[in-house]
Each structure stands twice: as structure tokens, then as C-alpha cells.
Design an enzyme around this catalytic site. Structure first.
Site, PDB file in Angstrom:
ATOM      1  N   GLY A   1      -4.216 -24.361 -80.987  1.00 39.05           N
ATOM      2  CA  GLY A   1      -4.027 -23.894 -79.623  1.00 39.05           C
ATOM      3  C   GLY A   1      -2.775 -24.422 -78.968  1.00 39.05           C
ATOM      4  O   GLY A   1      -2.642 -24.406 -77.750  1.00 39.05           O
ATOM      5  N   LYS A   2      -1.815 -24.921 -79.765  1.00 32.33           N
ATOM      6  CA  LYS A   2      -0.571 -25.430 -79.187  1.00 32.33           C
ATOM      7  C   LYS A   2       0.443 -24.306 -79.001  1.00 32.33           C
ATOM      8  O   LYS A   2       1.378 -24.427 -78.225  1.00 32.33           O
ATOM      9  CB  LYS A   2      -0.001 -26.524 -80.081  1.00 32.33           C
ATOM     10  CG  LYS A   2      -0.928 -27.733 -80.225  1.00 32.33           C
ATOM     11  CD  LYS A   2      -0.477 -28.647 -81.358  1.00 32.33           C
ATOM     12  CE  LYS A   2      -1.461 -29.793 -81.575  1.00 32.33           C
ATOM     13  NZ  LYS A   2      -1.111 -30.598 -82.771  1.00 32.33           N
ATOM     14  N   LEU A   3       0.270 -23.246 -79.763  1.00 26.30           N
ATOM     15  CA  LEU A   3       1.092 -22.046 -79.591  1.00 26.30           C
ATOM     16  C   LEU A   3       0.174 -20.908 -79.160  1.00 26.30           C
ATOM     17  O   LEU A   3      -0.957 -20.801 -79.643  1.00 26.30           O
ATOM     18  CB  LEU A   3       1.756 -21.652 -80.908  1.00 26.30           C
ATOM     19  CG  LEU A   3       3.208 -22.047 -81.116  1.00 26.30           C
ATOM     20  CD1 LEU A   3       3.325 -23.565 -81.234  1.00 26.30           C
ATOM     21  CD2 LEU A   3       3.781 -21.389 -82.361  1.00 26.30           C
TER      22      LEU A   3
END
Lengths: 344, 344, 344, 344
Positions: free
Chosen positions: D312-314
Site C-alpha cells: 500500500g505504499k504505491l
């Protein structure tokens, strides 16, 4: 026939003396059924390139296992989720690590397993088109570290563990050192692991707590452990002192007789292990580095240990070697072979 | 606790099914004194990343050691001067190689050792300023291959061997296949090694000759062996047919029951081992690749074996794995562990 | 302030003279809009590590573009399918390549494009679970080279081209050199490309044919081109002489005034370019290597050019440099920058 | 002719639809004199492998240069001593960096140059025998970072600068955030650089101070800057809060419209840039990574950005690419090309 071939032409003329290579002929390794890992390391000594380096690494590390050597170990990257946890914990319990420098990621994953979570083998998805794969993982609530998978609810478990068992006690102490955080973490991991009868062992932080071995984690805020500490700090009077750990690590270096560095992977743990000697009277006498980062990029992680010598981090006369190969392959090999040599 | 953590939140709500990873938890490797190499490979299976690949490679290679598998081995790079000669020769003698694809360099160095020459351990000089090192070596008549050194008079010895024992007999046959050259070379190496009582074994080409295993060397002209053949060809009616070898290699592929590829390093040997299947009815059932070339450059040497599947070089259902680590470390490990598994 | 800092402590005590580094301070690169590639190369000269190497490579290669330098170029790997075809063809047409050593794969793909086939951009599938991807490609009749895709019917087109236009004429000559094959291939590619009005240029082999530049391909049998030659040879009296090419390449080396080596990628082309000098009176005066293979594996492909100096393949006083980075990035950069420098 | 060759055989039979690759044919790059860097990037788009990635990186980064994008830049490794200082400082001054995450080493070297010190080009010594080289450097008082050399008296200069201009003011504030340290450092660097008329620019920290851009340095204690802070802390009531910086970085992420990550090298800066999004409502919309670490080791530094997507970082729909090549070559190229594109 003489080793360097003088006389081979039968002409009797004098050759220039050869200084550039010794008379240390390369033999050839054998590989038979039933070979022990220690014997394999001996076979490596017959060969060249990386095998010869691996042989030398075993030799130097066996020396580090001697009682009088203070060993500082650097453990970078994803070594815990990729399965090196038990080996490191056992080295700590057996007295072969005097200080451990590692990442918050390793401590996060070490803790998750201590309290009952698990990592899983999985596929390596592709870089481009099939990023659907990682999108799907995200929907399913699964985090990926290369070919290792972790269900996200384990992070929920981890959060509860920290908020119930670790942070409140520390908050009473106010601002603490990072080493104090890892110590408390180890204590809590050992307790929960025992109480809940978790199958997997209590792990690295627990072993370090029980063996009075300090764990340093300079970039702790760069991890889920650090994020959790920050979120707790939003509502509690609790923080971490970034500088306090250097006191005790430097003391260890000052008090040491002989010192050794075992550096697994690069990054902050590697540099921190080495830079300690910049403020100590001596420098490392023994050093082994297991890494797959290439040296020619100029990056720290792949830098040779000889480079560290120019900075005074290694003794001029230190024995040191770098093995450029996957550390999940070379670390178990190194440890099994050196242990075998020592117990002989 | 269920493996994927469902229920951990106690809320009873349904989670989406997770298809992206199986329920194959990662354990943690151990590394104790006295561990055999086979046991080490089992421990690797507990871990992730390269260790898990190494474990799978041992598994697949142990299957290749079965009698009914026709194994084609690719041996690239500097594997002989770096000490892998005995392992390969023993595999051939023990019936575990049915065809070998290698480089002229490996055959050159294999022969030099068969007739009494030696390689030596030496330092790795630096890339820039200290090229004086290599200039000095040149003056001293020493050739360098990374950290392996070879006195040049061994090439004189090699030349005499070829001109006296190998080429004249071939010249009587006129134009021969490259495989015929390697066969004759093996015969000559075995004879001289025996007559002169050389300490070092007779090596790969000799083992192949004595075991009726063909050696293919597609780029033979790209080596000192090839240069010598060319120089002999200047004054004799002798040449090498570049295409003739494909007949026999293709026949082997046609006749095989199950087939396996053991690819050590990249380059021509790797590609040639794999492309054979483009003109055969089947494709490889088993394939192991040991390489340190990175796949992301797009080069052949680091290409994954799955890429070969798209070309029909591997069976759709083939078992295959690539281990990205120094092959002088992984080859002895692979062979010792697979042999242990088979003899159990 | 003096460059090496003497006097900085104001204490006036004598420092030991420093021999290990020159007084060549590192500046810092700039990167503005509108910078030309030649200016970028100048900026690289301000920096360290790979940028400094890239700068030196441009410098040396600009020197190689001078008329009096005989340039032997090695072109390995998948450079044609990955888009370097036009750059190489233009260098040949502009007189900047005197001999090209390459792989059968490059010639195969060069020919396919010359006669109207195309490669396509595509995804990089993953190594493990999702090998379904390559299975699917196989069913669809698509071959994959990393992120480049090739429909298999282009190979059918290629086969017809060889069997109709190339092989019959050669078969009349009996056994020919490999260089003669590549020459005839270039002639045929140029003719078909022109007749059929193919959009894409006629390519490398055609440019070489039209410019009288020989192409050497030592391991031609290790490619689809070689497989086709072998299949034709099953029914026709036609073969390839593996040794014949060395005559002309050696002659070029003998006749050269100054010599330069441009080595793109490793493998056989690299080694063959360099070994030519083992049978020539001189050695390379200038050498640039673009590679991503790491030197520390001991493999040939990543070996430094200094290592070649110990073998006498480079002049003791040669200017040489290796750039360790993706060659599809560095080759266009090198050529554009060196051309700019020369035309200034 | 249709792009995928259907109909080429003229047989009219139906082919299976091909889903695995689009109809995006590979062209071929050109490289002419006078080409601008932006034009070179366009040429890369014609090619495959790394060149295609480089082209995509320029595309994505040009988008990041738009005003509405909040760009978080990670700068790892030895990028300042290797000559990337001016490029980064200019990006900051031109408003193209909204937060910088870097290492203590980069800030140390940035400061040394700001106050009049210099790094020097030097040779790369070898790993084994010739460690005399690094021993000699140690005696001469010269530190080495791959092929970059630094006289040790510059560290004395650095120490004075910190103790006179930086630390006392901070000590009055008691315990401060690490970002506050870097801010004060930038202020001091700007002042001294100006007062003493240093030739070299005032650098990264100064630019950030003057442009109100925060610099985060999670592992600051792992550097000479950190060691100096610790030594000062022994005698003064001064320390660094390890957690405080997350407040402001998270605020930036919360307030951002679109977000972009430019990650140069791996290590802590890379991870910290990415993990920020774990506690923010969104994730990165754009991401470019320049690295030479290989992904297949499982280490963080070489990990693909797609892996970050599973965490979920991108954003699921983010545009992202990794270029695997020496960052000292690719960063200037990326910046010059993207700036050219934007100014067009």
C-alpha cells in the site's frame, strides 16, 4: 617440474623473479556424498574465486568464535523473514555475539514470529505488466518481501503486543535509548512466546534479552516497529533518544581484547558496526562480510572491507574477507562450518 | 491458529480467499557442527530467497542423477581454472553427464593441468591506477584470470602437447568435428597424464574420452586451444567443421527418455544446451542453473529458465530453478548434497 | 587552501607526502534543460564512480573514431532485439567499425527485421509461480527475450529467406568460412530489404556487406541461424569451416596502425575481440567495455580490461576503461557523445 | 503487413489471439552528434531492456516536476562524494523537492564541501594482496570511498564547524528533532560558505534551509555527523529525538494533492520514503527508482517498486519504474532529460 615452470624451456636462461604470485597452486574441490559442511569448506580452499573467499571466511569466523573475541554482528535486510532467525538466535544464546546491530524490519518480523505469526513462501511476481499480482495481494491484505509473504493481520497482532506489553512500561521511563526498546521487546517476546506456547522459538530479541546481549537499531524509525513507537508517542509521554546507544557500544569496544565483525548484508547495520571503531582506541582484528551487492557501484553496501581499513575501522594487520553471494546461502554454511571446526 | 490468520481478529467476518500464496510457512534454518551438506540443503528448504532456490536445485538435481535421465551439462566461464575440474570429471566418470558443452578456455586449462601445469592463487589487482600490477605480470610472463594466475610457459607445454600428440592424428582425418577434437584431446591427456605420473588427475576431457561422453565446444576458435588449431591449420591440411556436432547431440536428445539440463554459468554453453531442444521432439524435463549474472540486464547469461520455456526448450511441466550466487560456491554444494540424497 | 590540506591545522608540522591520490578534486555534475549528450559526458567528468568511468569512455571512444584507428567491435547478448541495431549499422556505414564480432542471435534478429519482421515490447514475467505466462506464450507461438517478444512465424520467414536467398549460393562454394556466411547474409538482407520496401532499415549485416566490413561469429552454430545452416547441411553439400576466419582478422591486426576495441557486453564476442591480439605483433591501444556483469564472480564477461593486459591483449600503455551499467543505456550515450566531440 | 504477422504464411488459418504482448513494436535508437539529453531519452523509448526503463523514468519524472506534485526524494549511499551534490541542490532550489530523505554520510560530505573541503579522484585498490594500499592511505591520513579520496583533516574542519556554529545553538533548545539538526546545519553551511567565499556552492543542506525544504535523516547516528553529535552530547545537555520527524513528514503526505517518490539508491532513505505512506491516507501516484542493486537477492535496496504496491505504499494505479544501472550515470541523465521535456 618446478612450480613456476623455470627450466621448462630447457634453455637455462634466467627468468625474472616473479613477485606477483606466490607458489600456492590451485587444487580442485571434491564433492562426495556424506561430506560435512566443514569438509566442504576445506574443499572450497582448494578452489579459486568465491569458493576460496568462502573458505577464508570460515577460517576467520572460526577464529571469531574463540572466547576472547568480542564479536559485533551486523544483520541487514530481510534476513529474518527469509529464514535466518534461528541461526542468529542460537549464535546469541551460545555466546558468539556480543552486540547485534540490525534493522527495525528484522525486529518487527522476529517479534511477529515470537508471538505466533508466520511468513509464507510465495511466488516472485513480475516487474511490469503483471503488477496486477501486487494489486491483488493488496486487496487480499498480504504483504510481500520478494518471495516471502506476510498476512497483514499479523501486524495487528504485533501492534497489540507493543501497546500492551512493551510501550507502557517504557513510557514510565520517559525518553529511553533504542537499545532499551529492543531489550524490553525481547523480554516481552520471551514472555508471550512462553505463555502462549508458540511453536516457533522466541527468537533473536528474546535470546539477546536473556543473554544480556545489546541490540542496536540506529534507524528504528524506518520500520513498522518505529511507526508503532511514533503512533504511541502521539498520545503518551514517550520517546527514543537517537544518540544514547553509542555510550554502551563504545564501551564494549574500549573493553574488548580482540574484536571481530560479522557483517551480513550491507546498509546501516554494516556501516554502524564498522564506524564504532572510529571512536575506539583500536579497530577490528577480524572481519567477515557476506553480501551480494557489487563493489563497483561505489555504494556502501558492496564496499570492500579493505576500504574500511583506510578509515581506521580495521586494524592494519586485520584478517578480513568479503564473500559476494546470496547471504541466505552463505550464512548457514559459514556458521555450520565454523562451528564444526571449533568443536573438533 | 489457522495458517492465514483468519479468525485472528475474532470478529468472524469473512475474508476474501487468498489465492496468491499457498499455506507453506517459512521456518528457519539451523546450522550446527557436524551437519552434512545434504542436511544443510534440507535446512535451506526452511528458509527463503536464495536458500530456498538452492534447496530446490538440490531436489531437482538429485532427480537428474537417476539412471533414466539424459543429462546435458553446460560449463561456462573460468570454472576449470577456478577449481571445479575434479567435481566435473568425477560426475562424468560416475555416469552423471551424458553430454558436456563447454568453452575452449576450460579445455585449455583442463589439459594444462592434465599434463603437469598448475594454476596459482593470487591477488585481485585494481582497476585503475595500479594497472602496473598487470603490466608487471606481463613482464614476468604470468597470465591472470581474476584471482587465479598461470605462468605462460605452461602454454608452451600445451602447444607441444597439441602439436605432438593431438593434431597430427586428426590431420590424417582431414576436416573433423569439434567433438572429435575434444575426444582426441581427452585420449592424449589421459595417456600423457598416466605416462608422466602427473600428480593432478587426468581431468575432464580424459574422463569424457574414457567414459564415451561427448564434449561439445561451439566456440572453440575463441580460445588458446582454437588459436593453436588455427596455427597448425596454416601448414597442415586440417580443419574443423562447425556444424557436424549437431548430428550427435540431436540424436542424443531424440533417443532420451527423460532429459535434464545442468547449466553452470551462462554464455554459449548455456544457450547451446538449451537450443538443442529446438530441433528435438521433446524439451527438458528438469533444469538447474547456477549463475551470478543478473536477469534484469536482458542478457542471455542471466536469463531465467522460464524464459527458455516460452521458446519450447523446457517442457511446460518441467521442474526448473535458477540459483543466483557464485557458482564456485554453489556447484560443490549442489553436487555433494544431491549425491548424499541419492545414496541414502 | 592547498589541495591536500597541508597547513589546515595551522600547526606547521610536516605531513607525510601523499602518493596515493592525485590532486584531482571532484566537482559536481550539473543537469540542465537543453544539455547535449556531449555536454552531459563532460558533466560526468566532474563526478565520481560510474559517471567518471562513462566520461573516460567517451574520451577514449572519441579517439577511436579517428581515421587511423582500426576498431574491432564486440557485440554480445541481445543487443539487436533490444534496439541497438540502427546505432551499430550507422557506425559501420560511417566507417567507425573495421571488424565486428557478434553472436548468431544478433544476426538472426538483424535479419528478421531486415526482411520485414518485428520485435515487440512486452512484460517481464516472474520466475516462479507465474510460469503460466511462458506456457501461454508457448501456446500462442511467441518467443520471449526478457521484455522483448517475437512471434514465431518470423522464424518461418527467416528460414525461407535463408533457404531461398542465402544457402544455395554458398552451397555452390562447398565449405565456406563463417565470415563468408555473414557476408552473403548481408547481401541478401540488403537486396530483400530494398525489393520489398521494408520500413525498417536493412541493418547490420547489410551495412557490413555494403561497407566491406567483415563480421565474425565464432559460435554461429549456437543460434537459430546456425541451426538453419545445420538443417540445410543435412541435404546439401555445404558446411562451415570453424578456423578460416582467423586469417583475415589476424591480417587486419597485423596491418593496423593504431587499434581500438569497443566491447559491448561479454561472452564470446568480448573474448574473441581481445584474443586476436595474442597472435598479432601489437595489442590494443584503446579499449572501452560496456557491461553489467560484475567482475567479482571471476567470469570472463565481467572481467576488467586490465586483466587482459596481463595476457598481452592490451598495450602496456593502452587507455582503457570499463563502464558497469546497462549497455542499452550506455551505448547510445557513448556514441552520441563521442560523435559530438569529434564533429566539434 | 499486420503487426503480429497474422497472414504472413498466406494460409488464412486462424491463429489464437495473443494476449501476452501488445502491438508495440521495438524500433531502434539513434545516436547522432548534437543530440540533446531529452532527445536521447526519446531514442531510449525506441529500444528495450534498461533503455526502455530509462525512457519511462524520464516520462514519469517529467510528470513529477509539475507544480501540483509533492515530491519526496530519497538519496542514499555515497551520492554526494561521488558528485551528485549540485544536481540535488539545484532541484531543491528550483522547487522540485518537497522533502529529502538522506544519510548522515551525504550530509557530512555536503557540509565538508560547503565549508571549503574537497574530495578527490583516486584509484580503486584491490581486494586482497594489495591492501597495503589502504594501509598506506591510513598512514597518510586519507579516507577512501571506492574511487573517491578524502583527506582526514577535512573532518577536523568539519568538527570545528559543528562545535562552533551548529551544536551550541541547538543545545539551547535541549532535545531536538533530527530535521531540526539538518536545518541548523544548512543555515550554518550557507553562512560559512558565503562568509569565506568558498568556490564550491553551499550545497544541499543550505539549499534546503533557504527553500524551507525539510531534510530527514533517520539513521543520523550512523555517520560522522552522528558521531560528532554524540561526542558533543557527552558534555552538553543536548540530544536528538528519534521519533519527532514523523509528525511533519506525515503532515506533508496528508496535505499533498498528488505525490511522487524519486528514490536514488536503496537503504534507509528508500524505505523511509516509501513507508511514509503506511500512515498516510493515500499512496504514491508516481515513483522512479534508480538503483544498481539486483532484485533477486531479496534485499530491500534492490526490491522492485511493485513490491511496495503490495504494502500500500504505491497507489494501485501508480506509474512507476526502476532503472537498474549506476545512479551517477542515470541521475544526471534523468534530470537533464525531464527538465528539457518540461521546459519545452
Amino acid at each position: 617440474m618446478s612450480d613456476d615452470g623455470t627450466g621448462e624451456d630447457g634453455a637455462g636462461h634466467e627468468q625474472p623473479p616473479r613477485e606477483a604470485f606466490g607458489h600456492d597452486p590451485i587444487g580442485h574441490a571434491e564433492a562426495q556424498a556424506g561430506t560435512t559442511v566443514g569438509e566442504l569448506a576445506t574443499e572450497y580452499g582448494e578452489a579459486g574465486v568465491g569458493a576460496a573467499d568462502m573458505h577464508e571466511a570460515v577460517d576467520i569466523y572460526a577464529d571469531m568464535l574463540e572466547e576472547d573475541v568480542t564479536v559485533v554482528m551486523g544483520l541487514a535486510g530481510a534476513m529474518v523473514p527469509s529464514g535466518m532467525r534461528r541461526i542468529v538466535a542460537n549464535l546469541i544464546r551460545d555466546g558468539h555475539v556480543d552486540a547485534l546491530v540490525t534493522t527495525g524490519a528484522n525486529l518487527t518480523h522476529d517479534t511477529i514470529e515470537a508471538i505466533g505469526g508466520k511468513h509464507h513462501h510465495g511466488p516472485v511476481p513480475d516487474e511490469k505488466r503483471e503488477r496486477d499480482h501486487d494489486e491483488q495481494l493488496r486487496e487480499e491484505g498480504v504483504d510481500r518481501i520478494y518471495n516471502v509473504y506476510l498476512p497483514q493481520e499479523h501486524f495487528t497482532l504485533f501492534e497489540s503486543h507493543l501497546r500492551e506489553t512493551v510501550f507502557p512500561a517504557l513510557a514510565e521511563e520517559g525518553t529511553v535509548s533504542i537499545q532499551r526498546l529492543t531489550e524490553k521487546l525481547g523480554e516481552a517476546n520471551a514472555a508471550v512466546n512462553d505463555e502462549e506456547g508458540v511453536d516457533e522459538g522466541s527468537g533473536i530479541a528474546a535470546a539477546a534479552f536473556e543473554s544480556d546481549v545489546p541490540i542496536y537499531c540506529p534507524a528504528v524509525q524506518d520500520s513498522v516497529l518505529g511507526l508503532q513507537a511514533w503512533m504511541y508517542n502521539q498520545t503518551a509521554d514517550f520517546s527514543l533518544d537517537a544518540l544514547a546507544d553509542m555510550d554502551t557500544l563504545t564501551d564494549q569496544a574500549f573493553d574488548a581484547d580482540r574484536t571481530g565483525a560479522l557483517v551480513v548484508g550491507g546498509g546501516v547495520p554494516k556501516n554502524y558496526v564498522l564506524q564504532t571503531m572510529l571512536v575506539a582506541p583500536g579497530a577490528y582484528d577480524l572481519a567477515v562480510q557476506l553480501t551480494m551487492d557489487p563493489p563497483q557501484t561505489g555504494g556502501l553496501s558492496g564496499a570492500t572491507l579493505d576500504e574500511a581499513r583506510s578509515w581506521g575501522k580495521l586494524e592494519t594487520a586485520a584478517r578480513n574477507v568479503s564473500v559476494y553471494a546470496d547471504a541466505t546461502i552463505t550464512l548457514p554454511l559459514l556458521v555450520a562450518a565454523a562451528r564444526e571446526r571449533v568443536e573438533e
